[in-house]
Design an enzyme around this catalytic site. Structure first.
Site, PDB file in Angstrom:
ATOM      1  N   TYR A 119       0.852  -1.201   0.000  1.00 47.99           N
ATOM      2  CA  TYR A 119       0.000   0.000   0.000  1.00 47.99           C
ATOM      3  C   TYR A 119       0.877   1.236   0.000  1.00 47.99           C
ATOM      4  CZ  TYR A 119      -3.314   3.585   1.524  1.00 47.99           C
ATOM      5  OH  TYR A 119      -4.081   4.717   1.599  1.00 47.99           O
ATOM      6  N   GLU A 207      -3.447   7.654  -4.097  1.00 48.72           N
ATOM      7  CA  GLU A 207      -3.382   6.339  -3.456  1.00 48.72           C
ATOM      8  C   GLU A 207      -3.101   5.259  -4.487  1.00 48.72           C
ATOM      9  OE1 GLU A 207      -6.062   4.440  -0.078  1.00 48.72           O
ATOM     10  OE2 GLU A 207      -6.988   4.142  -2.043  1.00 48.72           O
TER      11      GLU A 207
END
Length: 397
Positions: A119, A207
């Site tokens: 992530y 993101e």
């Protein structure tokens, strides 16, 4: 302002970040041509909506066992067929709520061999007013869940704007993610690319989830979400062209045309307030007295009669609204202007729910006179507490 995954990946590609080759599909008849332009042998078909959790989402009235909004296929023909199945249907995920979002665009891209999922995000840190990197080895999961269950697996730090991004920032992320060998060098370069893109385009959020190590040992951005600072969009006409108004709440879209700060919520009491702080306090006190606000609406300090009229019309267009609280403290904003706008709006659209008005400040007596002589069925309030109690009581019956 948010954009779709395929648009975000186009920006990443323009800046040299590693992404898979893909094609956007807006009409079903385009699907076979788009899929055929890719190499395969695996084609990934992705529904394009402004919400996460697409892979685990479900379509309304789905057939038993039907897949979610991200599907793996083994041929261009199968990819085109899956794209046709998804277009025009409503996808429900944990971020859309039960209403879901209609799928108007599909992205078909080459599949990737995945060795590791991670992530990564760049965000504006509201406390330090700096850009922060957030990274975790737990890719493909909701970062909120990781923060709650295994916070030690999240690496986060901000970048001093006086020096900007430096290679040691990239190495810190690489080592935190457990990367080795050539992957460290790739990470340093990629982080620099993402930081530059973030700054260049005035982003609020970037993101990458997941950021992957492929089966060949290379880094790749497998998914991408981007949000941009609305106050800076005038500097980026290229980004404005990416706006998909069908993904936005119709009331919020209408409010933006009149420079109104409006956010739709799930409650039953509509709020019209001047000033963001007072609007937040108004929503809080509505909750305190046992109800829920239906919106955040700041008409601002320089609102005109026309602007107030439009604000009132937007509130009344929400079928969830069972009562309205107008709470104005006139400093720059004059109470008589608010009163004139409310009266004009009610006369134009009608009033079928209770309305409580609290006015205080500049020209307050004139404002109250306009309300009192209007012939409207308005409940007057002396202060914010009184206004909240009265509108909740009126709504609750």
């Amino acid at each position: 302002m948010n954009i779709h995954e395929y648009q975000a990946k186009a920006l990443l590609r323009d800046y040299g970040a590693p992404v898979s080759d893909g094609r956007a599909v807006l009409r079903a008849e385009e699907a076979k041509t788009a899929a055929g332009a890719l190499d395969g042998p695996v084609w990934v078909v992705k529904a394009q909506i402004h919400a996460g959790g697409r892979g685990k989402g479900t379509f309304k009235e789905a057939d038993a066992g039907e897949k979610g909004g991200v599907r793996l296929t083994r041929s261009a023909t199968e990819a085109a067929e899956e794209a046709r199945k998804m277009l025009g249907r409503t996808l429900v995920t944990k971020q859309t709520g039960p209403a879901g979002k209609q799928v108007g665009r599909i992205y078909i891209e080459d599949g990737s061999g995945i060795e590791t999922e991670m992530y990564l995000a760049l965000l504006v840190d509201r406390v330090t007013s700096r850009i922060s990197f957030v990274a975790s080895t737990e890719g493909g999961m909701d970062i909120e869940e990781v923060a709650e269950t295994t916070p030690e697996k999240i690496l986060s730090f901000s970048v001093d704007p006086a020096i900007g991004y430096q290679p040691y920032h990239g190495r810190r992320i690489a080592f935190g993610l457990g990367l080795t060998g050539p992957q460290v060098k790739q990470c340093v370069k990629l982080m620099g690319t993402l930081y530059k893109l973030f700054v260049d385009k005035d982003m609020e959020m970037l993101e990458i989830n997941p950021l992957i190590v492929t089966d060949k040992g290379d880094l790749k951005c497998l998914d991408a979400k981007m949000g941009f600072d609305g106050n800076a969009l005038y500097r980026h006409p290229d980004i404005m062209e990416l706006r998909d108004e069908t993904e936005e709440d119709s009331k919020e879209l209408q409010a933006s045309k009149y420079d109104l700060n409006y956010i739709a919520l799930d409650g039953e009491i509509g709020c019209m307030v001047n000033g963001a702080g007072l609007a937040m306090a108004t929503m809080d006190i509505i909750k305190l007295y046992g109800s829920e606000p239906a919106n955040f609406l700041d008409v601002g300090g320089g609102a005109t009669k026309e602007k107030v009229t439009e604000a009132f019309k937007i509130i009344t267009s929400d079928p969830q609204v069972k009562g309205i609280l107008v709470n104005i403290f006139g400093g720059i904003m004059r109470c008589d202007v608010i009163a004139e706008g409310v009266v004009a709006a009610v006369r134009e659209v009608g009033l079928e729910v209770p309305l409580v008005v609290r006015l205080e400040g500049t020209n307050v007596e004139k404002g109250k006179e306009i309300i009192n002589t209007s012939g409207l069925n308005v409940i007057a309030a002396d202060d914010l507490k009184d206004g909240a109690e009265k509108i909740v009581k009126a709504v609750k019956g």
